[in-house]
Design a protein around this motif. Structure first.
Motif, PDB file in Angstrom:
ATOM      1  N   THR A  66     -18.237  -6.204 -11.555  1.00 28.82           N
ATOM      2  CA  THR A  66     -17.044  -5.860 -12.331  1.00 28.82           C
ATOM      3  C   THR A  66     -16.066  -5.036 -11.510  1.00 28.82           C
ATOM      4  O   THR A  66     -14.848  -5.269 -11.531  1.00 28.82           O
ATOM      5  N   VAL A  67     -16.593  -4.078 -10.782  1.00 26.90           N
ATOM      6  CA  VAL A  67     -15.733  -3.234  -9.937  1.00 26.90           C
ATOM      7  C   VAL A  67     -15.976  -3.613  -8.476  1.00 26.90           C
ATOM      8  O   VAL A  67     -16.969  -3.226  -7.873  1.00 26.90           O
ATOM      9  N   THR A  68     -15.068  -4.409  -7.940  1.00 26.75           N
ATOM     10  CA  THR A  68     -15.143  -4.831  -6.540  1.00 26.75           C
ATOM     11  C   THR A  68     -13.880  -4.367  -5.836  1.00 26.75           C
ATOM     12  O   THR A  68     -12.767  -4.645  -6.303  1.00 26.75           O
ATOM     13  N   PRO A  69     -13.994  -3.634  -4.724  1.00 26.74           N
ATOM     14  CA  PRO A  69     -12.804  -3.133  -4.024  1.00 26.74           C
ATOM     15  C   PRO A  69     -11.864  -4.277  -3.647  1.00 26.74           C
ATOM     16  O   PRO A  69     -12.295  -5.331  -3.183  1.00 26.74           O
ATOM     17  N   ASP A  70     -10.576  -4.049  -3.851  1.00 26.99           N
ATOM     18  CA  ASP A  70      -9.585  -5.069  -3.504  1.00 26.99           C
ATOM     19  C   ASP A  70      -8.622  -4.532  -2.447  1.00 26.99           C
ATOM     20  O   ASP A  70      -8.822  -3.447  -1.882  1.00 26.99           O
ATOM     21  N   ALA A  71      -7.556  -5.267  -2.210  1.00 31.43           N
ATOM     22  CA  ALA A  71      -6.611  -4.912  -1.150  1.00 31.43           C
ATOM     23  C   ALA A  71      -5.964  -3.550  -1.393  1.00 31.43           C
ATOM     24  O   ALA A  71      -5.713  -2.798  -0.445  1.00 31.43           O
ATOM     25  N   SER A  72      -5.719  -3.220  -2.648  1.00 32.04           N
ATOM     26  CA  SER A  72      -5.064  -1.937  -2.937  1.00 32.04           C
ATOM     27  C   SER A  72      -5.974  -0.760  -2.587  1.00 32.04           C
ATOM     28  O   SER A  72      -5.494   0.296  -2.155  1.00 32.04           O
ATOM     29  N   VAL A  73      -7.279  -0.955  -2.763  1.00 29.27           N
ATOM     30  CA  VAL A  73      -8.232   0.099  -2.389  1.00 29.27           C
ATOM     31  C   VAL A  73      -8.152   0.355  -0.889  1.00 29.27           C
ATOM     32  O   VAL A  73      -8.153   1.506  -0.436  1.00 29.27           O
ATOM     33  N   TYR A  74      -8.079  -0.726  -0.117  1.00 34.17           N
ATOM     34  CA  TYR A  74      -7.990  -0.573   1.343  1.00 34.17           C
ATOM     35  C   TYR A  74      -6.745   0.239   1.716  1.00 34.17           C
ATOM     36  O   TYR A  74      -6.817   1.162   2.543  1.00 34.17           O
ATOM     37  N   SER A  75      -5.641  -0.083   1.098  1.00 31.55           N
ATOM     38  CA  SER A  75      -4.393   0.636   1.401  1.00 31.55           C
ATOM     39  C   SER A  75      -4.516   2.124   1.078  1.00 31.55           C
ATOM     40  O   SER A  75      -3.943   2.973   1.781  1.00 31.55           O
ATOM     41  N   ASP A  76      -5.298   2.454   0.043  1.00 35.69           N
ATOM     42  CA  ASP A  76      -5.461   3.849  -0.365  1.00 35.69           C
ATOM     43  C   ASP A  76      -6.367   4.635   0.579  1.00 35.69           C
ATOM     44  O   ASP A  76      -6.159   5.833   0.789  1.00 35.69           O
ATOM     45  N   ILE A  77      -7.399   3.980   1.146  1.00 35.71           N
ATOM     46  CA  ILE A  77      -8.418   4.742   1.870  1.00 35.71           C
ATOM     47  C   ILE A  77      -8.339   4.629   3.383  1.00 35.71           C
ATOM     48  O   ILE A  77      -8.894   5.480   4.089  1.00 35.71           O
ATOM     49  N   VAL A  78      -7.659   3.622   3.919  1.00 39.60           N
ATOM     50  CA  VAL A  78      -7.741   3.385   5.361  1.00 39.60           C
ATOM     51  C   VAL A  78      -7.220   4.562   6.174  1.00 39.60           C
ATOM     52  O   VAL A  78      -7.806   4.943   7.201  1.00 39.60           O
ATOM     53  N   GLY A  79      -6.135   5.173   5.706  1.00 38.93           N
ATOM     54  CA  GLY A  79      -5.571   6.301   6.453  1.00 38.93           C
ATOM     55  C   GLY A  79      -6.527   7.479   6.508  1.00 38.93           C
ATOM     56  O   GLY A  79      -6.677   8.128   7.562  1.00 38.93           O
ATOM     57  N   LYS A  80      -7.180   7.773   5.389  1.00 41.24           N
ATOM     58  CA  LYS A  80      -8.108   8.907   5.352  1.00 41.24           C
ATOM     59  C   LYS A  80      -9.341   8.656   6.218  1.00 41.24           C
ATOM     60  O   LYS A  80      -9.858   9.569   6.859  1.00 41.24           O
ATOM     61  N   ILE A  81      -9.806   7.422   6.260  1.00 38.40           N
ATOM     62  CA  ILE A  81     -11.039   7.113   6.981  1.00 38.40           C
ATOM     63  C   ILE A  81     -10.795   7.010   8.480  1.00 38.40           C
ATOM     64  O   ILE A  81     -11.573   7.528   9.293  1.00 38.40           O
ATOM     65  N   VAL A  82      -9.729   6.361   8.851  1.00 40.52           N
ATOM     66  CA  VAL A  82      -9.446   6.170  10.286  1.00 40.52           C
ATOM     67  C   VAL A  82      -8.836   7.420  10.892  1.00 40.52           C
ATOM     68  O   VAL A  82      -9.134   7.796  12.031  1.00 40.52           O
ATOM     69  N   GLY A  83      -7.988   8.097  10.122  1.00 38.77           N
ATOM     70  CA  GLY A  83      -7.355   9.315  10.619  1.00 38.77           C
ATOM     71  C   GLY A  83      -6.477   9.032  11.821  1.00 38.77           C
ATOM     72  O   GLY A  83      -5.764   8.026  11.888  1.00 38.77           O
ATOM     73  N   LYS A  84      -6.558   9.896  12.830  1.00 40.46           N
ATOM     74  CA  LYS A  84      -5.727   9.761  14.026  1.00 40.46           C
ATOM     75  C   LYS A  84      -6.476   9.094  15.182  1.00 40.46           C
ATOM     76  O   LYS A  84      -6.010   9.086  16.316  1.00 40.46           O
ATOM     77  N   HIS A  85      -7.654   8.553  14.883  1.00 37.28           N
ATOM     78  CA  HIS A  85      -8.442   7.910  15.934  1.00 37.28           C
ATOM     79  C   HIS A  85      -7.721   6.681  16.482  1.00 37.28           C
ATOM     80  O   HIS A  85      -7.062   5.937  15.745  1.00 37.28           O
TER      81      HIS A  85
END
Length: 556
Positions: A66-85
């Protein structure tokens, strides 16, 4: 023709060289059978745009949580996870098990994007603990996605599939290792020439087969892997087994007669797969794969479950990381009056992989326990499977792998009745080696699987373990149980029978093995169950008989 509109992650020159864009641009069919045929024929394989559309459609139709991450989730989290690496220095998630990201036709930006997507998947799927195939899947999907977010969503839908009958990708060490064992079982049955070569040159053939997913998810070039993935999305996991078996068949054909060593065979297969385009086209690879008459999807699922149970009994868990789980016949503690250590290792390479994890345990020896069928039954009851070895007075050696506890004979009320499953086989070792499996394995056209009873499909099928469970619910739907098949007659299912005055292996038109109640005289001939030749002199005198069980190495 206009150049295709590749996305920003693709190296245009590499892509043009790998896959020419010459195909149709639209797909109108909706029926599954037609989609299967088009996928196998490569209908959308030569159109970059159409393949992207088809992937989007097929993956969108996967039933998911029922709850499967979609494209909008990626847009929300990618910056926090990748950071400045820097993307090139991003670490890979632990679940990929040090698997390298295949670049295929991606440019540097695309290779970095794969790392970002994998890290975001790890964030959203904490239950995925072992998934070395995922880097290749993400890399392929990125070729045919508009942006990183769309690729992320596609990969998430594949991981989140919740259709119990539709396995897509292994996500734990337990699932991965049981798939490796299942592949080994299939090689044993469908690629016997290649299997014989692997046994001859490998110290541990099971570890060679544990590499099978790497052949597909990493070593295959994009032109071949994309065609495999096209069919995989339509038909499911069974396709992967088919293609890996075909790879092994082609490897054997190309390398037969050339020197191979145990140190190099794994690497030799990897190198062959990397360069497969030199000898085998994607069309030939798929043609060979679908020419193999595999068991039904349901039977393979039962085998997979049996292998998973065997691993759980060895302490392998969903979370556990890679370790060496396969065991060989150890020379220092193996003693037989009939076979050598090498011969026993050869036999061990034939048995189902869930039992190849075990050590041989001598249950009965005519030289120790006497020439008595009653004593034979007494020593063997409570053990399944068992291995029967016979040496004749002419120094011929033959035997049988028997899937079922000899105590089953008691269900026939003193009458001689046959039992067992399609995993039984008979063999001879001297004067030459030959194995004969259930006739249905070699000639599947004799039968077609039946629908399993509902009570069996809802219960969890289990392995036939070396220690027999007393719980009837623990013995539902063993792999290759004859009740799963529409057999033309009973003669194709006469695996084993035992009475007070004889034991019989194989039936219909004759017996593969007949031993009298004194364990003194025997005969052998052709039988319908195994479609075998005589295993030794047709009438023989017994010099020695042994029965071996399968012992958990942790129980000494």
């Amino acid at each position: 023709m206009d150049s295709p509109g590749y996305n920003c992650f693709v190296d245009r020159d590499k892509m043009d060289a790998a896959i020419q864009d010459l195909g149709p641009k639209e797909l109108s069919c909706t029926e599954l059978q037609e989609l299967k045929q088009l996928a196998r024929q490569g209908y959308w394989a030569r159109s970059y745009a159409l393949r992207g559309k088809v992937y989007q459609r097929l993956i969108r139709d996967i039933p998911c949580r029922t709850v499967t991450p979609d494209a909008s989730v990626y847009s929300d989290i990618v910056g926090k996870i990748v950071g400045k690496h820097s993307t090139s220095s991003l670490p890979l998630p632990e679940f990929v098990d040090n698997t390298q990201v295949p670049s295929y036709c991606l440019n540097a930006r695309g290779e970095g994007a794969v790392r970002k997507i994998l890290l975001c998947i790890a964030n959203q799927f904490p239950d995925v603990s072992f998934c070395p195939a995922l880097p290749a899947v993400v890399a392929l999907l990125l070729h045919y996605s508009i942006d990183e977010a769309e690729c992320f969503e596609k990969a998430c839908r594949i991981l989140a599939c919740n259709d119990p009958g539709r396995k897509l990708i292994d996500q734990s060490f337990l699932a991965f290792e049981s798939s490796c064992m299942t592949f080994g079982d299939l090689v044993n049955k469908y690629c016997q020439a290649a299997h014989k070569l692997m046994v001859a040159v490998s110290e541990d053939v099971l570890q060679v087969y544990a590499d099978w997913q790497r052949w597909l998810f990493g070593e295959l070039p994009l032109s071949h892997f994309a065609r495999v993935f096209d069919v995989f999305l339509v038909e499911g996991y069974k396709v992967l087994y088919r293609v890996a078996l075909a790879i092994l068949k082609f490897f054997h054909k190309v390398r037969a007669g050339q020197p191979l060593t145990s140190d190099s065979v794994k690497q030799d297969i990897r190198e062959f797969v990397k360069d497969i385009a030199k000898t085998v086209s994607p069309e030939k690879l798929l043609e060979k794969a679908f020419a193999i008459r595999l068991f039904s999807r349901k039977e393979i699922q039962l085998l997979q479950m049996a292998n998973e149970k065997a691993l759980k009994q060895k302490g392998i868990t969903v979370k556990q990381k890679r370790q060496f789980v396969h065991l060989a016949v150890h020379a220092e503690n193996f003693r037989s009056e009939i076979v050598s250590v090498k011969e026993m290792r050869d036999i061990w390479s034939w048995v189902p992989e869930r039992f190849a994890l075990c050590q041989p345990l001598l249950l009965f020896s005519s030289l120790q326990h006497g020439y008595s069928l009653t004593r034979f039954y007494f020593q063997c009851e409570g053990h399944e499977p068992t291995l029967l070895l016979i040496k004749t007075t002419q120094k011929e050696v033959c035997g049988a792998y028997l899937s079922t506890d000899w105590s089953e004979r008691q269900k026939f009320g003193g009458k001689l009745g046959f039992f067992g499953t399609g995993e039984c086989f008979v063999f001879r070792l001297q004067p030459e080696v030959q194995r004969y499996e259930w006739v249905v394995i070699r000639h599947p056209e004799l039968t077609k699987p039946t629908s399993l009873v509902s009570s069996e499909t809802t219960a969890t099928p289990t392995a036939l373990s070396h220690s027999v469970s007393s719980d009837p619910a623990d013995r539902l739907s063993p792999f290759l149980a004859t009740r799963h098949f529409n057999l033309p007659s009973k003669t194709e299912s006469m695996f084993m029978a035992g009475g007070s005055d004889c034991l019989i292996i194989g039936g219909g038109g004759g017996q593969a093995l007949y031993i009298d109640g004194d364990l003194n005289r025997g005969r052998t001939g052709h039988c319908d169950t195994f479609n075998n030749q005589p295993l030794c002199s047709e009438n023989f005198l017994v010099a020695a008989i042994e029965a071996w069980g399968f012992q958990d190495p942790d129980i000494q």
